[in-house]
Design an enzyme around this catalytic site. Structure first.
Site, PDB file in Angstrom:
ATOM      1  N   ASP A 199     -45.201 -31.981 -45.139  1.00 42.99           N
ATOM      2  CA  ASP A 199     -45.522 -31.166 -43.981  1.00 42.99           C
ATOM      3  C   ASP A 199     -44.919 -31.653 -42.867  1.00 42.99           C
ATOM      4  OD1 ASP A 199     -46.443 -29.254 -41.945  1.00 42.99           O
ATOM      5  OD2 ASP A 199     -48.975 -30.085 -42.069  1.00 42.99           O
TER       6      ASP A 199
ATOM      7  N   ASP B  26     -47.923 -20.203 -42.732  1.00 48.77           N
ATOM      8  CA  ASP B  26     -47.921 -21.529 -42.584  1.00 48.77           C
ATOM      9  C   ASP B  26     -48.060 -22.526 -41.426  1.00 48.77           C
ATOM     10  OD1 ASP B  26     -49.169 -24.404 -43.118  1.00 48.77           O
ATOM     11  OD2 ASP B  26     -47.244 -24.989 -42.185  1.00 48.77           O
TER      12      ASP B  26
ATOM     13  N   HIS C 177     -40.447 -28.180 -42.088  1.00 53.00           N
ATOM     14  CA  HIS C 177     -40.325 -27.765 -41.734  1.00 53.00           C
ATOM     15  C   HIS C 177     -39.161 -27.920 -41.201  1.00 53.00           C
ATOM     16  CE1 HIS C 177     -44.277 -25.428 -40.960  1.00 53.00           C
ATOM     17  NE2 HIS C 177     -45.179 -26.826 -41.378  1.00 53.00           N
TER      18      HIS C 177
ATOM     19  N   ASN D 262     -51.761 -31.110 -37.385  1.00 49.29           N
ATOM     20  CA  ASN D 262     -52.934 -29.536 -37.984  1.00 49.29           C
ATOM     21  C   ASN D 262     -52.632 -29.463 -38.995  1.00 49.29           C
ATOM     22  OD1 ASN D 262     -53.927 -27.285 -38.656  1.00 49.29           O
ATOM     23  ND2 ASN D 262     -52.926 -26.009 -37.275  1.00 49.29           N
TER      24      ASN D 262
HETATM   25 ZN   LIG Z   1     -49.520 -25.840 -41.921  1.00 53.24          ZN
END
Ligand SMILES: [Zn+2]
Length: 428
Positions: A303, A145, A53, A276
């Site tokens: 992630d 996502d 991200h 998460n």
């Molecule tokens: Zn995710």
């Protein structure tokens, strides 16, 4: 340029000659005017993250393409896939091209935008998948996502649609009604702490459904951040059928467990552990490690989820979910998989470079280190011991669960097509 005294995948010491961004020659005793001393470090193909991200556009207070790719380079990455849950959402050719251009401009590593599956991540209407695939960003990975594509009809259509351009749907598998208001893994500890539980079945039910859908339409499915022992069993079954299913595990799910929410070096209810999917049990961690070792889980993906202090240092229920991960990923994988004898360095290279590049259909990344390959190279010293100091991160955010922990290994240098992005552990 000669990169001297490195051990490719942990093998015998050699020198690597790089010319015009490509590995020209590998062998002992190479000579040249410009040399970098590898000091006996392990050489891996540049790492590739399928799940990052970068937060830009929209949350530049948490991370930007520039700081996120600096963080990636320090972690040994030469390419990242940037998730679509930005603001605006990356659901059009225009937004993915914007992120792709920012990546070209601040090229600490290659940036490959992920396109949203549905408009606005709302799960109601398919986004312009074909236009994103045809755009300058050449999107091949599509994901909502952060949210699950829970409508089975939409998921089926998305899987069918991406076949035309060899794309893949990366699913955040989480049945939304089973996880409404969920705060941590559902189990003994959530019961004791009085926090709403996040049942394993919410993840496993969607994975089972999506494997069946992918098989039914003959398309490619990738499952993001698998976190339970049951998920592993379902994916093992799907693979045994020959279905085109791949999946990833995060470093934190290979090391950390849900009891940290109750008791940890930083106290109880510390939202640094809120993520998460949630941290699970020791039995889940053991199953994930075994599955990564035997190939049921294909890759490690970070992630990397940067959040500013004010979104994390608050009460548990209000805190944002997620952890930064790019700068600690290789060390955590060494701790969880290499020190335990489950993987060797060739196995690490497969799971953190070769296979993620293949899933993302990246031609110039994840190539074995041999003459003729692009000079995307990570030098790593596994004998170093480093106390994790978030203030030293290149990331704009500091939300690491490893602060103060001593982890093995250190990225010494990273080369992107022959150009150093990191030398002696520092950004160039
Ligand atoms: Zn995710």
């Amino acid at each position: 340029m000669i990169i001297r005294n490195v051990r490719i995948l942990g093998g015998e010491p050699v020198d690597i000659r790089v010319a015009d961004g490509v590995i020209a020659e590998i062998g002992p005793g190479l000579e040249g005017p410009e040399t970098v001393d590898g000091g006996g470090a392990i050489a891996l193909p540049g790492l590739v993250d399928l799940h990052t991200h970068l937060r830009e556009p929209g949350r530049e207070d948490a991370e930007t393409v520039q700081t996120g790719t600096q963080s990636a380079a320090r972690g040994g990455y030469t390419a990242v896939h940037a998730m679509a849950n930005t603001s605006p959402v990356a659901d059009t050719a225009g937004v993915v091209e914007q992120v792709w251009r920012l990546g070209r401009e601040f090229a600490h590593c290659d940036v490959h935008p992920v396109g949203a599956v549905t408009v606005g991540l709302e799960g109601k209407q398919l986004a312009e998948l074909g236009a994103m695939a045809d755009s300058a960003a050449r999107v091949r990975v599509f994901s909502d996502d952060g949210k699950c594509v829970d409508d089975a009809v939409l998921m089926r259509r998305a899987l069918e649609y991406v076949k035309a351009f060899d794309g893949v749907i990366a699913q955040h598998a989480q049945e939304p009604r089973l996880t409404a208001g969920a705060q941590m893994n559902e189990g003994v500890i959530s019961g004791r702490l009085g926090l709403t539980g996040w049942p394993a079945v919410a993840e496993e039910a969607i994975i089972a459904r999506d494997c069946l859908l992918a098989a039914h339409v003959g398309s490619r499915l990738h499952v993001c951040h698998v976190s339970t022992a049951g998920s592993v069993e379902i994916i093992r079954w799907a693979k045994s059928k020959g279905w085109n299913v791949t999946c990833e595990v995060t470093p934190h799910h290979l090391l950390l467990t849900d009891d940290l929410v109750e008791e940890s070096p930083v106290g109880a209810y510390n939202p640094i552990y809120k993520v998460n999917p949630p941290l699970r049990t020791r039995a889940d961690v053991e199953a994930l490690r075994a599955a990564l070792a035997d190939g049921t889980i294909d890759i490690v993906a970070t992630d990397h989820a940067p959040h500013p202090v004010e979104d994390k240092e608050t009460e548990w229920s209000a805190a944002a979910m997620g952890m930064v991960g790019l700068e600690t990923a290789l060390s955590v994988v060494q701790e969880a998989m290499v020190e335990t004898g489950l993987l060797d360095w060739a196995g690490v290279a497969q799971r953190m470079s070769v296979v993620p590049a293949r899933i993302g259909r990246l031609g110039g990344q994840g190539q074995p280190l041999e003459a003729g390959a692009p000079a995307n190279i990570t030098l790593y010293d596994p004998s170093a011991r480093t106390e994790v100091d978030p203030s030293a991160f290149a990331s704009k955010s500091r939300n690491t669960p490893y602060e103060g922990m001593t982890l093995p290994g250190r990225v010494v240098a990273t080369f992107l097509r022959g150009r150093a992005t990191v030398l002696e552990g520092k950004l160039v």
